[in-house]
Design an enzyme around this catalytic site. Structure first.
Site, PDB file in Angstrom:
ATOM      1  NE  ARG A  51      -4.248  -1.948   1.784  1.00  0.00           N
ATOM      2  CZ  ARG A  51      -5.092  -2.007   2.649  1.00  0.00           C
ATOM      3  NH1 ARG A  51      -5.263  -0.920   3.341  1.00  0.00           N
ATOM      4  NH2 ARG A  51      -6.011  -2.955   2.701  1.00  0.00           N
ATOM      5  CG  ASP A 161     -13.942   6.348   7.495  1.00  0.00           C
ATOM      6  OD1 ASP A 161     -14.655   5.188   7.733  1.00  0.00           O
ATOM      7  OD2 ASP A 161     -12.710   6.571   7.238  1.00  0.00           O
TER       8      ASP A 161
HETATM    9  C1  LIG Z   1     -13.739  -2.241   7.688  1.00  0.00           C
HETATM   10  S1  LIG Z   1     -14.460  -0.540   7.595  1.00  0.00           S
HETATM   11  C2  LIG Z   1     -16.220  -0.782   8.299  1.00  0.00           C
HETATM   12  C3  LIG Z   1     -17.045   0.003   7.480  1.00  0.00           C
HETATM   13  C4  LIG Z   1     -18.687  -0.267   8.152  1.00  0.00           C
HETATM   14  N1  LIG Z   1     -18.731   0.263   9.356  1.00  0.00           N
HETATM   15  C5  LIG Z   1     -19.069  -1.458   8.020  1.00  0.00           C
HETATM   16  O1  LIG Z   1     -19.244  -2.159   9.029  1.00  0.00           O
HETATM   17  O2  LIG Z   1     -19.162  -2.161   6.868  1.00  0.00           O
HETATM   18  C6  LIG Z   1     -13.839   0.245   8.853  1.00  0.00           C
HETATM   19  C7  LIG Z   1     -13.644   1.884   8.624  1.00  0.00           C
HETATM   20  O3  LIG Z   1     -12.923   2.398   9.959  1.00  0.00           O
HETATM   21  C8  LIG Z   1     -12.529   3.494   9.565  1.00  0.00           C
HETATM   22  N2  LIG Z   1     -11.523   4.077  10.802  1.00  0.00           N
HETATM   23  C9  LIG Z   1     -10.398   3.083  11.249  1.00  0.00           C
HETATM   24  N3  LIG Z   1      -9.701   3.763  12.198  1.00  0.00           N
HETATM   25  C10 LIG Z   1     -10.504   5.080  12.371  1.00  0.00           C
HETATM   26  C11 LIG Z   1     -10.165   6.136  13.337  1.00  0.00           C
HETATM   27  N4  LIG Z   1      -9.541   6.264  14.282  1.00  0.00           N
HETATM   28  N5  LIG Z   1     -11.311   7.077  13.185  1.00  0.00           N
HETATM   29  C12 LIG Z   1     -12.389   6.963  12.419  1.00  0.00           C
HETATM   30  N6  LIG Z   1     -12.248   5.991  11.310  1.00  0.00           N
HETATM   31  C13 LIG Z   1     -11.487   4.941  11.352  1.00  0.00           C
HETATM   32  C14 LIG Z   1     -11.520   3.125   8.600  1.00  0.00           C
HETATM   33  O4  LIG Z   1     -11.171   4.027   7.631  1.00  0.00           O
HETATM   34  C15 LIG Z   1     -12.752   2.119   7.523  1.00  0.00           C
HETATM   35  O5  LIG Z   1     -13.425   3.033   6.724  1.00  0.00           O
END
Ligand SMILES: C[S@@+](CC[C@H](N)C(=O)[O-])C[C@H]1O[C@@H](n2cnc3c(N)ncnc32)[C@H](O)[C@@H]1O
Length: 289
Positions: A51, A161
């Site tokens: 990445r 996000d």
């Molecule tokens: C796997 S996705 C889950 C999306 C959705 N909630 C679902 O269950 O389908 C995880 C998301 O968490 C976000 N994320 C990770 N760490 C974070 C943080 N410290 N603050 C805000 N968002 C975060 C990532 O950018 C990603 O888009």
């Protein structure tokens, strides 16, 4: 300011791709943890390499140590690195049982509150590209054929996000055919409009949603209490200390009687457990104080 071409990066080193040694991996993992509290186990070394290699190429850097130095001094590149290392996998109606619970057990009260002119607030925290928040919106619209109660300004859905490009995709609300496949046909017919080969979420639903970049470990600008918070498949990336801290803050933002939905492999830990009662699979209600 993002710096470019490092003079020592030869064309052949760039073409071959820089190696990522354990110390450099640990430095990147430490920065990611400090910025976003995301844990990067050593098993993710290949993922980090693939990445971030593009970032090295974009900056004309031949070595990961130069990239580590760059992200240490450059906040903008740190943000790009964090976004590059997040996992944004999501889909419409993921973990359907949460939407069934919302529709059956929560929606009637939310509708009553909105019809009485009271605010209804739902937050998709860690929303990725928006499939979660639009699944919530479609579920709310299932309250009946008259969706007027949704559009009088009392119902607001917040989607946040840490990844700005994901947030921009929420605001656009345009998805390809593969993405929209899990949406039930009745919802597709009513809430999707063809846009070339893609599908745009109807304005009526998009108008309910505010999408904003937000690091869950930064200050939150929200002052109102929420009726429901979806924070699903986000906490899996954090260690227990971070999870407990975040869950306590989420619970603090819920109104009594409000619901918290977490991902299938997540659990409540720390102070949140005392304030919340389990009501369904990975669904919790906040007890009255
Ligand atoms: C796997 S996705 C889950 C999306 C959705 N909630 C679902 O269950 O389908 C995880 C998301 O968490 C976000 N994320 C990770 N760490 C974070 C943080 N410290 N603050 C805000 N968002 C975060 C990532 O950018 C990603 O888009």
């Amino acid at each position: 300011m993002i710096e470019t071409a490092a003079p020592e990066a030869s064309a052949s080193a760039l073409a071959a791709g820089a190696a990522l040694d354990p110390a450099e991996f640990r430095a990147i993992a430490a920065i990611l943890h400090e910025e976003a509290r995301i844990r990067l186990p050593e098993s993710k070394v290949t993922l980090v390499h693939s990445r971030l290699s593009r970032r090295l190429r974009d900056h004309g850097l031949g070595h990961f140590r130069d990239y580590v130095a760059l992200v240490r001094r450059d906040a903008a590149e740190r943000a790009v690195m964090v976004e590059a290392l997040t996992t944004n996998h999501t889909h419409f109606f993921r973990e359907q049982h949460h939407f069934d619970h919302l529709r059956t057990h929560v929606l009637p009260t939310l509708r009553q509150r909105a019809e009485a002119g009271q605010p209804v607030r739902i937050w998709s925290a860690g929303c990725s590209t928006g499939e979660e928040v639009y699944s919530i919106a479609m579920t709310l619209a299932e309250a009946g054929p008259d969706t007027g109660w949704l559009s009088r300004g009392h119902v607001k859905l917040l989607a946040t996000d840490i990844a700005p490009q994901a947030v921009a995709a929420v605001a656009r609300g345009v998805y390809d055919e593969t993405a929209v496949r899990p949406i039930p046909p009745a919802h597709r017919a009513r809430w999707l409009h063809a846009e070339g080969a893609e599908h745009r979420i109807a304005d009526e639903l998009r108008a309910l949603v505010t999408a904003r970049p937000l690091n869950l470990f930064a200050d939150w600008p929200m002052r109102q209490q929420y009726d429901a918070i979806f924070c699903r498949n986000v906490m899996i990336y954090f260690d227990d200390t971070a999870k407990a801290e975040l869950e306590a803050r989420l619970v603090g933002l819920l109104r009594p009687g409000g619901h918290l939905y977490i991902g299938h492999s997540e659990r409540l830990i720390g102070p949140a457990t005392a304030a919340m009662r389990s009501v369904a699979q990975t669904a919790y209600v906040k007890e009255a104080a």
